[in-house]
Design an enzyme around this catalytic site. Sequence first.
Site, PDB file in Angstrom:
ATOM      1  N   ASP A  99      62.404  -2.473 -62.409  1.00  0.00           N
ATOM      2  CA  ASP A  99      62.810  -1.459 -63.518  1.00  0.00           C
ATOM      3  C   ASP A  99      61.567  -0.767 -63.896  1.00  0.00           C
ATOM      4  O   ASP A  99      60.257  -1.110 -63.966  1.00  0.00           O
ATOM      5  CB  ASP A  99      63.126  -2.051 -64.849  1.00  0.00           C
ATOM      6  CG  ASP A  99      63.832  -1.191 -65.670  1.00  0.00           C
ATOM      7  OD1 ASP A  99      65.202  -1.223 -65.948  1.00  0.00           O
ATOM      8  OD2 ASP A  99      63.244  -0.218 -66.256  1.00  0.00           O
ATOM      9  N   HIS A 147      74.865  -0.662 -62.708  1.00  0.00           N
ATOM     10  CA  HIS A 147      73.609  -1.559 -62.509  1.00  0.00           C
ATOM     11  C   HIS A 147      73.557  -2.727 -63.365  1.00  0.00           C
ATOM     12  O   HIS A 147      73.795  -2.652 -64.409  1.00  0.00           O
ATOM     13  CB  HIS A 147      72.030  -0.534 -62.582  1.00  0.00           C
ATOM     14  CG  HIS A 147      72.020   0.137 -63.913  1.00  0.00           C
ATOM     15  ND1 HIS A 147      72.828   1.151 -64.204  1.00  0.00           N
ATOM     16  CD2 HIS A 147      71.241  -0.408 -64.926  1.00  0.00           C
ATOM     17  CE1 HIS A 147      72.274   1.713 -65.337  1.00  0.00           C
ATOM     18  NE2 HIS A 147      71.583   0.779 -65.939  1.00  0.00           N
ATOM     19  N   HIS A 149      71.079  -5.366 -64.762  1.00  0.00           N
ATOM     20  CA  HIS A 149      69.725  -5.773 -65.112  1.00  0.00           C
ATOM     21  C   HIS A 149      69.655  -7.147 -64.925  1.00  0.00           C
ATOM     22  O   HIS A 149      70.572  -8.053 -65.308  1.00  0.00           O
ATOM     23  CB  HIS A 149      69.401  -5.680 -66.631  1.00  0.00           C
ATOM     24  CG  HIS A 149      69.611  -4.153 -66.916  1.00  0.00           C
ATOM     25  ND1 HIS A 149      68.646  -3.436 -67.166  1.00  0.00           N
ATOM     26  CD2 HIS A 149      70.528  -3.274 -67.436  1.00  0.00           C
ATOM     27  CE1 HIS A 149      68.699  -2.152 -67.544  1.00  0.00           C
ATOM     28  NE2 HIS A 149      70.061  -2.075 -67.687  1.00  0.00           N
TER      29      HIS A 149
HETATM   30  P1  DGP Z   1      70.542   1.469 -68.697  1.00  0.00           P
HETATM   31  O1  DGP Z   1      69.745   1.768 -70.114  1.00  0.00           O
HETATM   32  O2  DGP Z   1      71.099   0.057 -68.758  1.00  0.00           O
HETATM   33  O3  DGP Z   1      70.983   2.599 -68.328  1.00  0.00           O
HETATM   34  O4  DGP Z   1      69.117   1.133 -67.770  1.00  0.00           O
HETATM   35  C1  DGP Z   1      68.851   1.988 -66.922  1.00  0.00           C
HETATM   36  C2  DGP Z   1      67.320   1.474 -66.561  1.00  0.00           C
HETATM   37  O5  DGP Z   1      66.919   2.298 -65.421  1.00  0.00           O
HETATM   38  C3  DGP Z   1      66.233   1.559 -67.261  1.00  0.00           C
HETATM   39  O6  DGP Z   1      65.780   0.501 -67.905  1.00  0.00           O
HETATM   40  C4  DGP Z   1      65.150   2.348 -67.058  1.00  0.00           C
HETATM   41  C5  DGP Z   1      65.425   2.280 -65.352  1.00  0.00           C
HETATM   42  N1  DGP Z   1      65.074   3.456 -64.486  1.00  0.00           N
HETATM   43  C6  DGP Z   1      65.740   4.871 -65.056  1.00  0.00           C
HETATM   44  N2  DGP Z   1      65.120   5.589 -63.998  1.00  0.00           N
HETATM   45  C7  DGP Z   1      64.364   4.656 -63.225  1.00  0.00           C
HETATM   46  C8  DGP Z   1      63.518   4.993 -62.013  1.00  0.00           C
HETATM   47  O7  DGP Z   1      63.499   6.076 -61.330  1.00  0.00           O
HETATM   48  N3  DGP Z   1      63.152   3.861 -61.172  1.00  0.00           N
HETATM   49  C9  DGP Z   1      63.284   2.765 -61.848  1.00  0.00           C
HETATM   50  N4  DGP Z   1      62.822   1.851 -61.051  1.00  0.00           N
HETATM   51  N5  DGP Z   1      63.890   2.266 -62.807  1.00  0.00           N
HETATM   52  C10 DGP Z   1      64.370   3.642 -63.446  1.00  0.00           C
END
Ligand code: DGP
Length: 112
Positions: free
Chosen positions: A28, A98, A100
């Site tokens: 993340d 997704h 986590h």
């Molecule tokens: P949610 O709040 O459950 O939709 O989690 C989305 C997660 O995605 C958040 O913890 C941050 C992560 N995230 C958003 N954009 C990116 C990205 O471009 N790359 C990565 N590695 N993580 C991302």
Amino acid sequence: MCIFCKIVNYEIPATIVYDNDDVIAFRDLHPKAPLHVLIIPKRHISSVNDVVEGDAAALGQLFVAARAVAEAEGVAKSGYRLVMNTGAHAGQTVDHIHLHILAGRAMTWPPG
Ligand code: DGP
């Protein structure tokens, strides 16, 4: 194309920790625990609200990946939390389903 589909297509960089035909897992960008990995199906599904019967096998692979990531990262015994946010009230910010995996510290319950 959504941001996670771009990661699936290797169009934007991510630190990938697990990758096969069906799913990919990467760290993340804004970790909320010492270990914070996102596991996603490669095929775009916006949220649990859009899941259909035909997605069952690919979504089952998320848990196979979770077990593998937990083992590889050394947190299988200490424990980890699996979270899937759906919709605004749950705080879903990326519309590509997704899972986590959070670990490396004691988690509180209930979540905020
Ligand atoms: P949610 O709040 O459950 O939709 O989690 C989305 C997660 O995605 C958040 O913890 C941050 C992560 N995230 C958003 N954009 C990116 C990205 O471009 N790359 C990565 N590695 N993580 C991302």
